[in-house]
Design a protein around this motif. Structure first.
Motif, PDB file in Angstrom:
ATOM      1  N   SER A  43      30.271 -55.644   7.582  1.00 24.96           N
ATOM      2  CA  SER A  43      29.316 -55.719   6.809  1.00 24.96           C
ATOM      3  C   SER A  43      28.368 -56.706   7.371  1.00 24.96           C
ATOM      4  CB  SER A  43      29.685 -56.542   5.486  1.00 24.96           C
ATOM      5  OG  SER A  43      30.749 -55.915   4.907  1.00 24.96           O
ATOM      6  N   PRO A  44      27.016 -56.133   7.087  1.00 29.07           N
ATOM      7  CA  PRO A  44      26.034 -56.867   8.000  1.00 29.07           C
ATOM      8  C   PRO A  44      25.734 -58.593   7.433  1.00 29.07           C
ATOM      9  CG  PRO A  44      24.914 -54.867   7.382  1.00 29.07           C
ATOM     10  CD  PRO A  44      26.321 -55.091   6.771  1.00 29.07           C
ATOM     11  N   SER A  45      25.587 -59.455   8.491  1.00 27.81           N
ATOM     12  CA  SER A  45      25.515 -60.696   7.733  1.00 27.81           C
ATOM     13  C   SER A  45      23.950 -61.067   7.487  1.00 27.81           C
ATOM     14  CB  SER A  45      26.048 -61.655   8.860  1.00 27.81           C
ATOM     15  OG  SER A  45      25.140 -61.874   9.992  1.00 27.81           O
ATOM     16  N   ASP A  46      23.741 -62.494   6.873  1.00 26.85           N
ATOM     17  CA  ASP A  46      22.333 -62.815   6.585  1.00 26.85           C
ATOM     18  C   ASP A  46      21.387 -62.682   7.978  1.00 26.85           C
ATOM     19  OD1 ASP A  46      22.663 -62.879   4.050  1.00 26.85           O
ATOM     20  OD2 ASP A  46      22.539 -65.073   4.014  1.00 26.85           O
ATOM     21  N   PHE A  47      22.506 -63.001   9.024  1.00 25.41           N
ATOM     22  CA  PHE A  47      21.822 -63.245  10.861  1.00 25.41           C
ATOM     23  C   PHE A  47      21.363 -61.666  10.905  1.00 25.41           C
ATOM     24  CE2 PHE A  47      23.312 -62.972  15.299  1.00 25.41           C
ATOM     25  CZ  PHE A  47      21.876 -63.483  15.653  1.00 25.41           C
ATOM     26  N   THR A  48      22.064 -60.863  10.499  1.00 22.79           N
ATOM     27  CA  THR A  48      21.723 -59.273  10.913  1.00 22.79           C
ATOM     28  C   THR A  48      20.502 -58.973  10.364  1.00 22.79           C
ATOM     29  OG1 THR A  48      24.023 -58.957  10.976  1.00 22.79           O
ATOM     30  CG2 THR A  48      22.728 -57.143  11.027  1.00 22.79           C
ATOM     31  N   PHE A  49      20.315 -59.056   8.947  1.00 25.39           N
ATOM     32  CA  PHE A  49      19.265 -58.716   7.961  1.00 25.39           C
ATOM     33  C   PHE A  49      18.111 -59.433   8.706  1.00 25.39           C
ATOM     34  CE2 PHE A  49      22.404 -58.025   4.612  1.00 25.39           C
ATOM     35  CZ  PHE A  49      22.447 -56.904   4.680  1.00 25.39           C
ATOM     36  N   ASN A  50      17.985 -60.749   8.942  1.00 30.85           N
ATOM     37  CA  ASN A  50      16.936 -61.519   9.437  1.00 30.85           C
ATOM     38  C   ASN A  50      16.535 -60.837  10.738  1.00 30.85           C
ATOM     39  OD1 ASN A  50      16.072 -63.003   7.258  1.00 30.85           O
ATOM     40  ND2 ASN A  50      17.947 -64.294   7.754  1.00 30.85           N
ATOM     41  N   THR A  51      17.476 -60.419  11.718  1.00 37.02           N
ATOM     42  CA  THR A  51      17.082 -60.012  12.824  1.00 37.02           C
ATOM     43  C   THR A  51      16.386 -59.004  12.844  1.00 37.02           C
ATOM     44  OG1 THR A  51      19.142 -61.149  13.918  1.00 37.02           O
ATOM     45  CG2 THR A  51      18.335 -59.257  14.926  1.00 37.02           C
ATOM     46  N   VAL A  52      16.917 -57.753  11.853  1.00 35.66           N
ATOM     47  CA  VAL A  52      15.931 -56.367  11.624  1.00 35.66           C
ATOM     48  C   VAL A  52      14.644 -56.859  10.984  1.00 35.66           C
ATOM     49  CG1 VAL A  52      16.217 -54.360  10.170  1.00 35.66           C
ATOM     50  CG2 VAL A  52      18.119 -55.185  11.078  1.00 35.66           C
TER      51      VAL A  52
END
Length: 589
Positions: free
Chosen positions: A286-295
């Motif tokens: 599952s994507p983390s907040d870190f992932t979403f913000n990176t995108v």
């Protein structure tokens, strides 16, 4: 028991108190202890230890100390377990001196600190940056015959590296390796530091040594190396490391994929970044907040802020709650693209969603407004920022100074410079460069050079942009000698001129009739394998026409064509008008 009228004994109270302590309910534990004493029962030392430990874990240090003093009054001796607990509590509150006083007091009273006592203090000293004391405690342990463990060593290594003390960290690392206690975390500390410093080759050498010692890398180890390669732009090598990780049977985690996604985004490889995202989701991560913000950040940096806004809506439907950083990326993205309205709309939406803007938010808005000649709106943002109790940082001041300088409002720019110093911030090279540019643009070279001298006096580095601006300003007012002096100063200071510096010099020298000096610099570009652009050629061609050297002017035109440069409308205008003024016929081209 109480409800049934069963008489509670000492054992029942001790068990109940221990239960309250295990639940970290220090208030209940203290209440039970008081009730127990009221019935004439004397708590034992273990009960006191439990209650003091619970108080410390909940940050209730006053109650913990009161319990310790009460324990001593009951005739129980100073206790290493209790004192160590109190040390831990003081360290967590940042009261390192209090913790150190406790260990000194123990020694005076003949109570020997144990491994845990030293470990707590070493960790506390490292976290507070007191590395001398941390290392001194480490040496004390060894002198007392206590064996420091690998966690103590790792904590010290991390502390030394955080405070740029590579030699001490390296010596401890070598000691850990030679004694055989170094574990994968020990190696990770050094590998991470090397990667963070851009010394990835050295990190790889250390990686090989780790393998030779039989220490197996973990997913964290691989993530560190992948991050190191991504930071230096070597995304393909990072993916080779990723492949090697999979071959070893080590499962990547969300940080692995997000780091690779970020690497692709920074290279402008949007499609590949999303391939990594889909692969991650396909593996059930599952994507983390870190992932979403990176995108979001990656799309904004790539100039696709509208796409970032749309995908944010999709992420929110999947349960992601945007934070201040998320909105900051979008605001800065729209500002960079020149879409001020959407940047402001995003700011308003952020506020409506109950997220408080921070210093970065306001700096993005102020900088964007200044760059797009909306100084009034930038100043309004500054007022709003102050009304919320936020202080401007150096980046915000620089944006305002740059905006005022670009608008020719040097009085306001200098006002912000004074204010910057009054609040305790040190002006940077960028701040002075903005002011110097403003004065040069107004042809006030006396003020510009005055600021240049001020920079030198204050020890603020003058960079290539500083000198290039001064050279351009000097040439604009016809002071060729001063411009060439500044160019000589660039070379003397070991600063390497770039294409912009050469362009400014060549154009300025040509405009001032210094065609020979301009040609020397032009030839220097060729020797350095720097391809001149059309504007540089135009400057020289026009200069030769003004000198009446038509043949050389046309020769440069042919040379420009041979190098694959497309002449501009200005090129042909110079050739036509210059040629007619020189009364020559144009050869066929």
């Amino acid at each position: 028991m109480k409800a049934c009228g069963v008489k509670l004994d000492l054992v029942a109270y001790n068990i109940a108190i221990r239960a309250a302590c295990m639940r970290l309910d220090s208030i209940k534990a203290c209440k039970l202890l008081k009730e127990m004493k009221g019935l004439g029962f004397d708590p034992n030392v273990v009960t006191y230890e439990n209650v003091i430990g619970a108080c410390v874990k909940q940050g209730c240090m006053e109650e913990a100390i009161a319990m310790r003093n009460e324990m001593l009054k009951h005739g129980y001796p100073l206790n290493v377990v209790v004192e160590t607990n109190l040390m831990k509590g003081f360290c967590l509150q940042g009261k390192l001196d209090n913790a150190l006083d406790l260990i000194s007091n123990m020694a005076k009273n003949g109570v020997e600190p144990n491994n845990v006592s030293y470990s707590v203090l070493i960790e506390g000293c490292c976290r507070r940056g007191n590395m001398e004391k941390a290392y001194d405690l480490y040496k004390q342990m060894k002198q007392k015959g206590l064996s420091p463990n690998v966690f103590n060593i790792n904590e010290l290594i991390r502390g030394f590296l955080r405070h740029e003390r590579r030699l001490e960290a390296s010596n401890l690392f070598d000691e850990a390796v030679s004694s055989g206690v170094a574990n994968v975390f020990t190696y990770n500390n050094l590998i991470y530091w090397l990667c963070n410093e851009g010394r990835v080759r050295e990190a790889c050498d250390l990686w090989d040594k780790m393998l030779n010692k039989g220490v197996e890398p973990t997913v964290v180890s691989y993530n560190i190396l992948i991050l190191g390669y991504c930071k230096q732009g070597s995304i393909e090598i990072a993916k080779d490391v990723f492949s090697g990780m999979l071959e070893k049977g080590i499962k990547p985690n969300v940080i692995t994929y997000t780091t690779l996604m970020d690497g692709h985004f920074k290279k402008g490889e949007i499609e590949q970044a999303f391939e990594m995202y889909n692969q991650m989701v396909g593996f059930g991560l599952s994507p983390s907040d870190f992932t979403f913000n990176t995108v979001i950040n990656g799309l904004c940096k790539a100039g696709l802020t509208s796409d970032a806004t749309n995908i944010l809506k999709k992420f929110m439907n999947e349960g992601f709650t945007p934070m201040c950083m998320t909105y900051n990326c979008i605001i800065c993205g729209y500002m960079t693209e020149g879409n001020i309205r959407l940047a402001r709309d995003t700011y308003d939406q952020m506020c409506q969603n109950g997220i408080s803007p921070n210093i970065v938010t306001y700096t993005c808005l102020i900088d964007g407004y200044c760059k797009h000649d909306n100084l009034d709106l930038a100043l309004k943002m500054r007022e709003e920022m102050e009304s919320k109790g936020l202080d401007l940082d150096i980046a915000a001041y620089n944006a305002l100074i740059d905006g005022c300088s670009k608008n020719g409002n040097m009085e306001s720019a200098l006002g912000f410079l004074r204010e910057l110093s009054e609040v305790g911030l040190a002006p940077t090279t960028a701040v002075y460069n903005s002011l110097i540019w403003g004065y040069c643009n107004l042809n006030n070279m006396k003020a510009a050079f005055g600021l240049h001298k001020e920079m030198q006096k204050e020890g603020i580095p003058c960079d290539l942009a500083t000198y290039t601006t001064l050279i351009n300003g000097s040439l604009r007012i016809g002071n060729v000698v001063l411009a060439l002096e500044k160019y000589a100063e660039i070379l003397k200071n070991g600063i390497i001129p770039d294409f912009i510096t050469y362009s400014v010099l060549i154009k300025g020298l040509c405009n001032n009739g210094e065609i020979e000096n301009a040609r020397k610099l032009f030839d220097e570009l060729s020797r350095k394998n720097i391809l001149p652009d059309v504007l540089v050629y135009n400057s020289l061609i026009a200069g030769y026409f003004r000198r009446g050297n038509v043949d050389e002017a046309f020769q440069l035109h042919y040379e420009m064509l041979d190098k694959g440069l497309e002449p501009s409308a200005e090129t042909y205008d110079i050739l036509v008008n210059g040629g007619f003024e020189g009364n020559v016929s144009k050869p066929d081209t």
